[in-house]
Every structure is written in C-alpha cells, then in structure tokens.
Design a protein around this motif. Structure first.
Motif, PDB file in Angstrom:
ATOM      1  N   SER A   1       0.745  -1.035  -0.085  1.00 16.86           N
ATOM      2  CA  SER A   1       0.012  -0.148   0.052  1.00 16.86           C
ATOM      3  C   SER A   1       0.827   1.229  -0.099  1.00 16.86           C
ATOM      4  O   SER A   1       1.910   1.349   0.723  1.00 16.86           O
ATOM      5  CB  SER A   1      -0.925   0.126   1.323  1.00 16.86           C
ATOM      6  OG  SER A   1      -1.708  -0.902   1.254  1.00 16.86           O
TER       7      SER A   1
ATOM      8  N   ARG B   1       5.453  -0.490  -7.801  1.00 21.92           N
ATOM      9  CA  ARG B   1       4.017  -0.947  -7.312  1.00 21.92           C
ATOM     10  C   ARG B   1       3.573  -0.100  -6.191  1.00 21.92           C
ATOM     11  O   ARG B   1       4.508   0.180  -5.356  1.00 21.92           O
ATOM     12  CB  ARG B   1       3.724  -2.429  -7.511  1.00 21.92           C
ATOM     13  CG  ARG B   1       4.591  -3.038  -6.057  1.00 21.92           C
ATOM     14  CD  ARG B   1       3.770  -4.375  -5.591  1.00 21.92           C
ATOM     15  NE  ARG B   1       2.665  -3.786  -4.891  1.00 21.92           N
ATOM     16  CZ  ARG B   1       1.621  -4.510  -4.810  1.00 21.92           C
ATOM     17  NH1 ARG B   1       1.501  -5.735  -5.421  1.00 21.92           N
ATOM     18  NH2 ARG B   1       0.579  -4.252  -4.012  1.00 21.92           N
TER      19      ARG B   1
ATOM     20  N   GLY C   1      -0.697   0.237  -3.704  1.00 22.52           N
ATOM     21  CA  GLY C   1      -1.783   0.281  -3.842  1.00 22.52           C
ATOM     22  C   GLY C   1      -2.450   1.292  -3.195  1.00 22.52           C
ATOM     23  O   GLY C   1      -1.916   1.758  -2.126  1.00 22.52           O
TER      24      GLY C   1
ATOM     25  N   LEU D   1      -2.985   8.366  -5.201  1.00 22.15           N
ATOM     26  CA  LEU D   1      -2.321   8.228  -6.440  1.00 22.15           C
ATOM     27  C   LEU D   1      -1.530   9.339  -6.804  1.00 22.15           C
ATOM     28  O   LEU D   1      -0.488   9.392  -7.708  1.00 22.15           O
ATOM     29  CB  LEU D   1      -3.557   8.231  -7.312  1.00 22.15           C
ATOM     30  CG  LEU D   1      -4.579   7.018  -7.423  1.00 22.15           C
ATOM     31  CD1 LEU D   1      -5.899   7.491  -8.278  1.00 22.15           C
ATOM     32  CD2 LEU D   1      -4.025   5.920  -7.851  1.00 22.15           C
TER      33      LEU D   1
ATOM     34  N   LEU E   1       1.972   8.636  -5.941  1.00 23.75           N
ATOM     35  CA  LEU E   1       2.429   7.477  -6.737  1.00 23.75           C
ATOM     36  C   LEU E   1       3.190   8.407  -8.193  1.00 23.75           C
ATOM     37  O   LEU E   1       4.233   8.313  -8.490  1.00 23.75           O
ATOM     38  CB  LEU E   1       1.608   6.486  -7.238  1.00 23.75           C
ATOM     39  CG  LEU E   1       1.186   5.416  -6.267  1.00 23.75           C
ATOM     40  CD1 LEU E   1      -0.124   4.594  -6.907  1.00 23.75           C
ATOM     41  CD2 LEU E   1       2.595   4.367  -6.208  1.00 23.75           C
TER      42      LEU E   1
ATOM     43  N   THR F   1      -0.781   0.139 -10.485  1.00 25.85           N
ATOM     44  CA  THR F   1      -1.633   0.606  -9.051  1.00 25.85           C
ATOM     45  C   THR F   1      -2.904  -0.040  -9.401  1.00 25.85           C
ATOM     46  O   THR F   1      -3.388  -0.356 -10.536  1.00 25.85           O
ATOM     47  CB  THR F   1      -1.633   1.984  -8.700  1.00 25.85           C
ATOM     48  OG1 THR F   1      -2.191   2.033  -7.260  1.00 25.85           O
ATOM     49  CG2 THR F   1      -2.641   2.711  -9.509  1.00 25.85           C
ATOM     50  N   GLU F   2      -3.746  -0.851  -8.280  1.00 24.06           N
ATOM     51  CA  GLU F   2      -4.844  -1.499  -8.528  1.00 24.06           C
ATOM     52  C   GLU F   2      -6.034  -0.192  -8.813  1.00 24.06           C
ATOM     53  O   GLU F   2      -6.107   0.685  -8.154  1.00 24.06           O
ATOM     54  CB  GLU F   2      -5.186  -2.313  -7.267  1.00 24.06           C
ATOM     55  CG  GLU F   2      -6.564  -3.029  -7.492  1.00 24.06           C
ATOM     56  CD  GLU F   2      -6.535  -4.098  -6.676  1.00 24.06           C
ATOM     57  OE1 GLU F   2      -5.521  -4.858  -5.694  1.00 24.06           O
ATOM     58  OE2 GLU F   2      -7.419  -4.892  -6.517  1.00 24.06           O
TER      59      GLU F   2
ATOM     60  N   ALA G   1      -1.560   6.676 -13.128  1.00 23.92           N
ATOM     61  CA  ALA G   1      -0.849   5.349 -13.368  1.00 23.92           C
ATOM     62  C   ALA G   1      -0.478   5.185 -14.760  1.00 23.92           C
ATOM     63  O   ALA G   1      -1.188   5.502 -15.563  1.00 23.92           O
ATOM     64  CB  ALA G   1      -2.018   3.980 -12.865  1.00 23.92           C
TER      65      ALA G   1
END
Ligand code: PEP
Ligand code: MN
Length: 316
Positions: free
Chosen positions: A71, A94, A96, A115, A118, A131-132, A146
């Motif tokens: 995460s 990666r 989440g 997000l 990231l 990312t999911e 992403a």
C-alpha cells in the motif's frame, strides 16, 4: 521474409461457412480457434504480445521487475521506496492506493491522495506506476496517474471492471483469482481484449489449496501452460503466492526459471510497521539481492534483467 496476415473473426452470430471463406481471394487457410478464449489464444496470435513498460517490452527478452509496497502509506514512504527499488534494478513501481482488504476495518488505502504520491514518485525516479483499480467508475481517474492498471485477484471476474479497463488503452496487469482456473483467467483476459485493449499482462499470484502453511500455493504450472496457450505476457507474484518474505526469493527464481516474463514483488522500508502485507514484504537489501540473483539466472532461460532507467546525460 514471407509475411501473412491473420484476420480473427469473433462474435455471437451464426457459425461461419468455412468453405465460402476459403474461396475468397487472398485466403490461404481458415483455422477455427478451438479455445473459448479466442483473442487471448496463441492460435489467433502466434507471436508473443509485447507490452511496453519503461523502455522494455514485457514479453520479450527483458524481465519486468515491478516492486514496491503493498500500500501507499505516505508521500515520504512511497518516494523513499521508489528510489530504493530503482537503485536495486526495478523496472516499475507498485503500490496500492485503493486496497481490496478482507476486513472493512483494515487500512483501505489513501485513495486519490495515494495516486498523487505515486505520480510524484514516478516524477522523482522515472519509474512507471502499477496500481490497482477496483471500481469501473474510477478507471479514468486511475488512468490519469498510473501507467499500468492492476486488476486484483478478488476482481478478476468483475465484468464491469474488465469492460472499463478494456476501453482504456492503458496496459493492464490482470491477476488470477485465488480460486480461478487458468481457463477462467484467460476468459477474463478475453473480456479486456474484446473491448479493444490488447495490452494485457497475466499474473499468477497463487491459488487456494488445502495447504495452509503458506498464504497461497504458487501454481508454477500456470506459467508454462499460459505461455503455451496464450501470447500474453505472464508475470509472477511470489509475495502474495507464498505470503512469507523468507520464501519470496526462491519462488521468484522458480517462476523465472519456468518462463515468467517478469515478477511483481512487495518491498517495504520497514516491514514490521507496514499497513498491509508486511509479513511478505522484502526489505530493499533483500530485494536488491534477489535482482542480483535474477541477473545470474536470466541468461540461462534466454532472458536478461533490463538496466535501471538511467538519468539521461545532456548531449555534449
Ligand atoms: C496486491 O497486489 O497487493 C493485492 C491485493 O494482490 P491480490 O489481488 O493478488 O491479492
Ligand atoms: Mn499486498
């Protein structure tokens, strides 16, 4: 070199008259695709599909190494981890932001804030972000931040989600459901492909068996089977498969030896205080040691570990 063009005919209509088709000018051969997954099948597309990711083509000779925390927990955490995994040789980051947790009381992720962090980590390191996405309505939002959309194991058969990611042109990492067969995984991929997105990577992340010592059972068989019957790249997730950091390296090595096109591994600066999946997260030093081992193993199976993205030197 002689080239041929394969035209795939799919749909729910009446069966096609093969004889009529074979009489058309320019038609050399009519081949019925026997599998229920048509576009995902190697019969339909004999060459490997290559998915672009950070200057490499996943499915080609370069192994994709996707690493980062389970995460996104804070801005500092994801940026620090991104630098660490990049230094160790990761191809992509990666993390989440939307977390599918078994318990509604567990940390659910930072959502859009995650997000943004990231995207900042990508800015700082050059690593593309995996990312999911869990909600079809959020696909456009996640696409804004992403580089690769992850469809998690719990959502492998969420058809509205498969439809939504299929309409985007972002590469998709489709994880195998924990109780799904190889054929069901390919049928899920078929949903994405049939909506027009051909950039699908399959991910074996372990399945449920009677064995409880490990979190899941890594189905190593799935790797050569998927590579044989489909043209899509196959990524292995040893972290969720085994669930204990001590065994992640061995399973990752086994997966690459079996023909995986890459791995996705959980890495945490301080696994003991991770908000999720700390028990299966590698510290950066152990991740670096794994990449080193993969560098040695890769040539044995005709692969290589791509160099980390370099800072581009200005021209003299
Ligand atoms: C994850 O990648 O952190 C994750 C939740 O994986 P899976 O969907 O395979 O359980
Ligand atoms: Mn996880």
């Amino acid at each position: 070199m002689a080239r041929s063009t394969i035209i795939g005919v799919i749909g729910r209509g009446t069966p096609i008259d093969r004889d009529k088709l074979s009489l058309l000018p320019g038609v050399q051969q009519v081949v019925p695709v026997t599998h229920p997954y048509k576009i995902a099948s190697r019969e339909f597309h004999p060459d490997d599909t290559l998915v672009p990711l950070n200057g490499i083509e996943v499915g080609g000779p370069n192994l994709a190494i996707i690493a980062g925390p389970c995460s996104v927990e804070s801005r500092e955490q994801i940026i620090e981890t991104a630098h660490a995994v990049r230094e160790a040789g990761a191809t992509a980051l990666r993390g989440g932001a939307f977390k599918p947790r078994t318990s509604p009381y567990s940390f659910q992720g930072l959502g859009e804030e995650g997000l943004r962090y990231l995207a900042e980590a990508r800015e700082a390191t050059g690593l593309p972000v995996v990312t999911e996405v869990m909600d079809p309505a959020l696909v456009p939002l996640v696409c804004d931040y992403a580089d690769v959309l992850q469809v998690g194991a719990r959502n492998m058969q969420n058809y509205a989600l498969l439809h939504a990611v299929g309409e985007s042109q972002h590469p998709v990492l489709l994880k195998r459901g924990m109780s799904n067969t190889i054929e069901e995984l390919l049928m899920a991929a078929e949903y994405i492909l049939s909506h027009g997105n051909m950039r699908v990577m399959l991910c074996e992340r372990g399945i449920r068996t009677f064995e409880t010592y490990t979190r899941n059972t890594f189905d190593i068989n799935a790797i050569p089977v998927l590579k044989h019957i489909s043209h899509l790249p196959v990524i292995a997730d040893p972290s969720h498969a085994v669930g204990k950091w001590e065994y992640v390296e061995a399973v990752a090595m086994g997966a690459v030896a079996a023909g995986a096109d890459g791995i996705i591994v959980e890495v945490h600066m301080h696994p003991e205080i991770a908000q999720s999946d700390g028990q299966q997260s590698l510290k950066p030093e152990r991740f670096a040691a794994l990449v080193e081992k993969l560098r040695q193993l890769a040539p044995v199976v005709g692969r290589q570990v791509a160099p980390s993205p370099q800072v581009v030197e200005p021209h003299a």
